[in-house]
Design an enzyme around this catalytic site. Structure first.
Site, PDB file in Angstrom:
ATOM      1  N   ARG A  63       0.830  -1.226   0.000  1.00 31.37           N
ATOM      2  CA  ARG A  63       0.000   0.000   0.000  1.00 31.37           C
ATOM      3  C   ARG A  63       0.854   1.261   0.000  1.00 31.37           C
ATOM      4  NH1 ARG A  63      -1.983  -3.581  -1.112  1.00 31.37           N
ATOM      5  NH2 ARG A  63      -3.778  -4.703  -0.327  1.00 31.37           N
ATOM      6  N   SER A 121     -10.830  -1.398   3.888  1.00 33.72           N
ATOM      7  CA  SER A 121     -10.091  -1.649   5.140  1.00 33.72           C
ATOM      8  C   SER A 121      -9.592  -0.322   5.684  1.00 33.72           C
ATOM      9  CB  SER A 121      -8.878  -2.543   4.874  1.00 33.72           C
ATOM     10  OG  SER A 121      -9.319  -3.795   4.428  1.00 33.72           O
ATOM     11  N   GLU A 153      -4.988   3.107   6.584  1.00 27.77           N
ATOM     12  CA  GLU A 153      -4.814   3.036   5.135  1.00 27.77           C
ATOM     13  C   GLU A 153      -5.616   4.182   4.495  1.00 27.77           C
ATOM     14  OE1 GLU A 153      -5.371  -0.891   3.364  1.00 27.77           O
ATOM     15  OE2 GLU A 153      -6.232   0.066   1.597  1.00 27.77           O
TER      16      GLU A 153
END
Ligand SMILES: Cc1cc2nc3c(=O)[nH]c(=O)nc-3n(C[C@H](O)[C@H](O)[C@H](O)COP(=O)(O)OP(=O)(O)OC[C@H]3O[C@@H](n4cnc5c(N)ncnc54)[C@H](O)[C@@H]3O)c2cc1C
Length: 303
Positions: free
Chosen positions: A177, A228, A298
């Site tokens: 990520r 998420s 995130e």
């Protein structure tokens, strides 16, 4: 600022850039949260996109580029500046062994097409509700696959020189990520991906269908969210930690830790950014108390 910007766009582009004043960010993000920005712009093509970015830079207008808004949380006060959306810039083409996409192309749309056309390596991406620009920026991934595995290069607008440049895959410093775009102000205008014919195309279609089914079964897709909320912490499954901390179903105002998947914070109706931020902090504190680790978000908070 607003009037001059709108004049500039009306004079130069007329129909090639849509303009919405005081657009509510809750209407343009998957979380359905966020107050108004001063101006939202929707360029239709790379040329108008880059000219708009040049104008905003030259005139020091605060701005941010957003794709599908599926990994962001805008503040309740909104955004004092210009939000440039790439969603109307979505042409793509399959050329030999290269797939070329504008930044606003829907990742799911092209990946489903690639899988159905018999190419390997895209099943992971079917169901990730982002744009190509957002996916490259975040190095989106799922089910053992990630953008870094299939990207050839991205083209970006460089605000320092005002030029369009190319960055090859190896220079994105991809990690979990993470891409180098997170550390600079460069704006992705398009990207190209490799196309490799699958040895067993039917197996790839069936893998894609499995992934889509798993998402429906395991993720709270019936509620607004940004996917998420937290990154994985090395060696731990964040959703499991949240569950073990007894926080599944825990809520603050309209924001709730999903009962279906503890890794998701969902908007059960009327959640504010403040509710989400308070819930995020509560989760982080509890995980630190239990495990001694600092988990990271995130989702990108935009003010
Ligand atoms: C239900 C659900 C499921 C999800 N599942 C997954 C999953 O399995 N895997 C996964 O990785 N993610 C997942 N996500 C999160 C999200 O879809 C991805 O991170 C996606 O790549 C974000 O793309 P976007 O266009 O929506 O980006 P946005 O949310 O619009 O933006 C994200 C960041 O990218 C920047 N950005 C966007 N476009 C550009 C550009 N052209 N140039 C420079 N910067 C840009 C923005 O400024 C922002 O900082 C999920 C989200 C939801 C709601």
């Amino acid at each position: 600022m607003k009037d001059r910007l709108i004049d500039f766009i009306s004079t130069n582009f007329n129909t090639r850039v849509d303009i919405i004043e005081n657009a509510d960010m809750k209407d343009y993000t998957s979380f359905r949260i966020g107050g108004p920005c001063d101006v939202a712009l929707f360029p239709h093509d790379r040329e108008s996109f880059c000219t708009v970015l040049g104008y905003l830079n030259d005139n020091s207008v605060k701005h941010i580029v957003i794709g599908n808004g599926s990994n962001v949380l805008f503040a309740d006060e909104g955004y004092r500046g210009v939000v440039v959306f790439t969603t109307k810039m979505k042409s793509f083409s399959f050329n030999g062994d290269i797939l070329e996409c504008d930044a606003g192309t829907q990742l799911t749309a092209v990946s489903v097409r690639a899988v159905k056309d018999g190419y390997d390596g895209y099943a992971f991406a079917c169901g990730i509700p982002g744009s190509i620009g957002g996916a490259v920026y975040m190095n989106a991934g799922a089910y053992e696959g990630q953008i870094a595995d299939v990207l050839l290069y991205s083209d970006y607008y460089d605000p320092e020189s005002g030029e369009i440049k190319r960055l090859y895959a190896k220079d994105h410093k991809f990690d979990y990520r993470y891409s180098s775009y997170m550390d600079n102000d460069r704006i992705i205008i398009g990207a190209a991906f490799k196309l490799t014919k699958a040895e067993d195309p039917e197996a790839v279609v069936s893998l894609m269908e499995d992934h889509i089914r798993a998402r429906k079964e395991k993720q709270p897709l019936e509620f607004p969210s940004a996917g998420s909320t937290f990154k994985r912490y090395p060696g731990f499954f964040t959703a499991k930690l949240i569950d073990e901390a007894g926080l599944k179903g825990y809520s603050v105002g309209g924001a709730q830790v999903s009962e279906k998947h503890a890794g998701f914070i969902i908007n059960r109706g009327g959640a504010t950014a403040e509710d989400v931020l308070t819930l995020i902090q509560t989760i982080k504190d509890k995980i630190y108390e239990n495990e001694g680790i600092h988990i990271e978000c995130e989702v990108r908070y935009i003010v």
